[in-house]
Design an enzyme around this catalytic site. Structure first.
Site, PDB file in Angstrom:
ATOM      1  N   LYS A   5       0.843  -1.209   0.000  1.00  0.00           N
ATOM      2  CA  LYS A   5       0.000   0.000   0.000  1.00  0.00           C
ATOM      3  C   LYS A   5       0.882   1.265   0.000  1.00  0.00           C
ATOM      4  O   LYS A   5       1.930   1.285  -0.624  1.00  0.00           O
ATOM      5  CB  LYS A   5      -0.974  -0.021   1.187  1.00  0.00           C
ATOM      6  CG  LYS A   5      -1.756  -1.320   1.283  1.00  0.00           C
ATOM      7  CD  LYS A   5      -2.885  -1.235   2.284  1.00  0.00           C
ATOM      8  CE  LYS A   5      -3.480  -2.626   2.482  1.00  0.00           C
ATOM      9  NZ  LYS A   5      -4.715  -2.608   3.227  1.00  0.00           N
ATOM     10  N   HIS A  62      -8.728  -2.770  -5.852  1.00  0.00           N
ATOM     11  CA  HIS A  62      -8.604  -2.922  -4.393  1.00  0.00           C
ATOM     12  C   HIS A  62      -9.711  -2.094  -3.725  1.00  0.00           C
ATOM     13  O   HIS A  62     -10.060  -1.012  -4.193  1.00  0.00           O
ATOM     14  CB  HIS A  62      -7.221  -2.449  -3.932  1.00  0.00           C
ATOM     15  CG  HIS A  62      -6.937  -2.848  -2.521  1.00  0.00           C
ATOM     16  ND1 HIS A  62      -7.453  -2.169  -1.446  1.00  0.00           N
ATOM     17  CD2 HIS A  62      -6.220  -3.869  -2.015  1.00  0.00           C
ATOM     18  CE1 HIS A  62      -7.056  -2.762  -0.322  1.00  0.00           C
ATOM     19  NE2 HIS A  62      -6.303  -3.803  -0.640  1.00  0.00           N
ATOM     20  N   GLU A 111      -9.720  -0.238  -1.299  1.00  0.00           N
ATOM     21  CA  GLU A 111      -9.353   1.124  -0.925  1.00  0.00           C
ATOM     22  C   GLU A 111      -9.492   2.076  -2.112  1.00  0.00           C
ATOM     23  O   GLU A 111      -9.631   3.290  -1.935  1.00  0.00           O
ATOM     24  CB  GLU A 111      -7.932   1.128  -0.334  1.00  0.00           C
ATOM     25  CG  GLU A 111      -7.945   0.514   1.064  1.00  0.00           C
ATOM     26  CD  GLU A 111      -6.680  -0.203   1.471  1.00  0.00           C
ATOM     27  OE1 GLU A 111      -5.631  -0.010   0.847  1.00  0.00           O
ATOM     28  OE2 GLU A 111      -6.756  -0.987   2.444  1.00  0.00           O
ATOM     29  N   GLU A 153     -11.586 -10.201  -1.235  1.00  0.00           N
ATOM     30  CA  GLU A 153     -11.183  -9.462  -0.037  1.00  0.00           C
ATOM     31  C   GLU A 153     -12.404  -8.797   0.590  1.00  0.00           C
ATOM     32  O   GLU A 153     -12.787  -7.695   0.182  1.00  0.00           O
ATOM     33  CB  GLU A 153     -10.158  -8.390  -0.404  1.00  0.00           C
ATOM     34  CG  GLU A 153      -8.911  -8.939  -1.067  1.00  0.00           C
ATOM     35  CD  GLU A 153      -7.722  -8.028  -0.856  1.00  0.00           C
ATOM     36  OE1 GLU A 153      -6.750  -8.471  -0.243  1.00  0.00           O
ATOM     37  OE2 GLU A 153      -7.788  -6.849  -1.258  1.00  0.00           O
ATOM     38  N   GLY A 161      -7.352  -4.996   6.932  1.00  0.00           N
ATOM     39  CA  GLY A 161      -6.674  -4.102   7.870  1.00  0.00           C
ATOM     40  C   GLY A 161      -7.355  -3.997   9.222  1.00  0.00           C
ATOM     41  O   GLY A 161      -7.041  -3.109  10.013  1.00  0.00           O
TER      42      GLY A 161
HETATM   43  C1  PEP Z   1      -4.941  -5.830   1.411  1.00  0.00           C
HETATM   44  O1  PEP Z   1      -4.428  -4.736   1.464  1.00  0.00           O
HETATM   45  O2  PEP Z   1      -5.261  -6.293   0.310  1.00  0.00           O
HETATM   46  C2  PEP Z   1      -5.166  -6.560   2.644  1.00  0.00           C
HETATM   47  C3  PEP Z   1      -5.761  -7.714   2.579  1.00  0.00           C
HETATM   48  O3  PEP Z   1      -4.719  -5.973   3.810  1.00  0.00           O
HETATM   49  P1  PEP Z   1      -4.546  -6.691   5.253  1.00  0.00           P
HETATM   50  O4  PEP Z   1      -3.864  -8.000   5.004  1.00  0.00           O
HETATM   51  O5  PEP Z   1      -3.730  -5.743   6.037  1.00  0.00           O
HETATM   52  O6  PEP Z   1      -5.921  -6.905   5.794  1.00  0.00           O
END
Ligand code: PEP
Length: 302
Positions: free
Chosen positions: A55, A139, A141, A212, A218
Site C-alpha cells: 500500500k 482494491h 481502498e 477481499e 486491515g
Molecule cells: C490488502 O491490502 O489487500 C489486505 C488484505 O490488507 P490486510 O492484510 O492488512 O488486511
C-alpha cells in the site's frame, strides 16, 4: 471497526450471520455442517500464489531491510508457489532491482489506457518497462475511498488495457462491504464485480481473483476458512456458468483480509483458496511464513 459476528459455515454465513449478537460466533455441530463444496477442489494446475500489498507504506531504507530478509530465505519451489510484491509506485523500480528474481513485482494500480496528459497516473506499459509483471486492480481502498470511488466499469477498463496492451497479469480484487454482508448481498456484490470484468475481457489466463471482504481488510478480523471457502466456491461457480468450465477450474482465487502467519494455514487447507493477498503482514519478514503455507495447501489436497 467492530468485529462482525458471523456464523462460520453453510450458506447462512453469507446472509444471516449478523443477526447474532456482536462478538459471538455460532458454531454448528460438525454433523450439521454442510459438506465441503464438492465440485471444485484444489487443482495441481492452480499454483499457490501469495501477494504482498505494501500500500502507501515504507521508505527506501525500510524496503532495503525487508528485502534483505526476503532475499536471505531459501529459494522457492517454482512449480508450487508464486510470490508477488506490490511496493508503492515510486519504489517499484528500485525494489525490482534489489529483490530476489523469484519474487515478482506488481503495481498497486494503473491508468485506464495509454499514457499522455494524465498527471499523476501510470501507464501499465511503464510497469513492464521497469520489470514488473503484475498489477493489482479494484482494491477496496480504490473502490470505496471517497476521494477515489473507482467504478466497476473503470476497473474493468484498466484490466483490459493492462492485460491486452501491457501484457501484465492482473490481480482483480472483489469483495463486499460490511453492510452488504449484513444484508445478505455478499455473493451478489462479488458477481456484479466479476460481471464487469467478464463483459470487458475475454482471455482469463493472466487474471487472478482476490476475494477481499472489506470488513476484513486491515481490521484484524479475518474471515473464517468456511466463510472464505463459501465465497470462493460461489465465485468459481459463477465463472463456470458465465465464462467457462476451463476458466473456472484454472483461475486462482486468493483470499485477502487480515491474513497472518497465525491464520494462514487453516485458510490454505480449503480447496478453493489458491493463495493470499496480504497487506499489513507482508511488510514483516514473517510474511515468508505465509508464503510457506503453500505446503499446507498441497498436503491438504493429497
Ligand atoms: C490488502 O491490502 O489487500 C489486505 C488484505 O490488507 P490486510 O492484510 O492488512 O488486511
Amino acid at each position: 471497526m467492530t468485529a462482525p459476528a458471523f456464523v462460520t459455515s453453510g450458506s447462512t454465513a453469507l446472509t444471516s450471520g449478523l443477526t447474532h449478537a456482536a462478538g459471538t460466533s455460532v458454531h454448528r455441530p460438525r454433523s450439521a455442517r454442510r459438506p465441503p463444496c464438492p465440485r471444485f477442489t484444489m487443482s495441481a494446475s492452480r499454483k499457490f500464489l501469495v501477494g504482498g500489498n505494501w500500500k502507501c507504506n515504507l521508505t527506501k531504507a525500510a524496503i532495503s531491510d525487508l528485502v534483505s530478509a526476503f532475499n536471505a530465505a531459501s529459494p522457492l519451489d517454482p512449480t508450487a508457489v508464486e510470490v508477488v510484491i506490490a511496493p508503492p509506485a515510486i519504489y517499484l523500480d528500485s525494489t525490482r532491482q534489489i529483490l530476489r528474481d523469484d519474487f515478482a513485482i506488481s503495481a498497486q494500480n494503473v491508468w485506464v489506457s495509454a499514457g499522455g496528459a494524465y498527471t499523476g497516473e501510470l501507464d501499465a506499459t511503464m510497469i513492464s518497462d521497469v520489470g514488473g509483471d503484475w498489477t493489482i486492480l479494484g482494491h477496496s481502498e480504490r473502490r470505496h475511498h471517497p476521494v477515489l470511488k473507482e467504478s466497476d466499469a473503470t476497473i474493468a477498463e484498466k484490466a483490459k488495457y493492462a492485460l491486452e496492451t501491457a501484457g501484465l497479469n492482473v490481480m482483480y480484487c472483489i469483495g463486499e462491504l460490511l453492510e452488504e454482508r449484513q444484508s445478505g448481498n455478499t455473493v451478489a456484490v462479488c458477481e456484479r464485480q466479476l460481471a464487469a470484468l467478464a463483459a470487458t475481457v475475454s482471455d482469463w489466463s493472466k487474471i487472478v481473483i482476490a476475494y477481499e471482504p472489506v470488513w476484513a481488510i486491515g481490521t484484524g478480523e479475518v474471515a473464517t476458512p468456511e466463510q472464505a471457502e463459501e465465497v470462493h466456491f460461489a465465485v468459481r461457480k459463477w465463472l463456470e456458468k458465465n465464462v467457462g468450465k476451463g476458466v473456472a477450474e484454472a483461475t486462482r482465487i486468493l483470499y485477502g483480509g487480515s491474513v497472518s502467519p497465525a491464520n494462514c494455514e487453516e485458510l490454505a487447507k480449503k480447496g478453493n483458496i489458491d493463495g493470499f493477498l496480504v497487506g499489513g503482514a507482508s511488510m514483516q519478514p514473517s510474511f515468508l511464513e505465509i508464503v510457506d503455507s503453500y505446503k499446507t495447501a498441497m498436503a491438504a489436497t493429497v
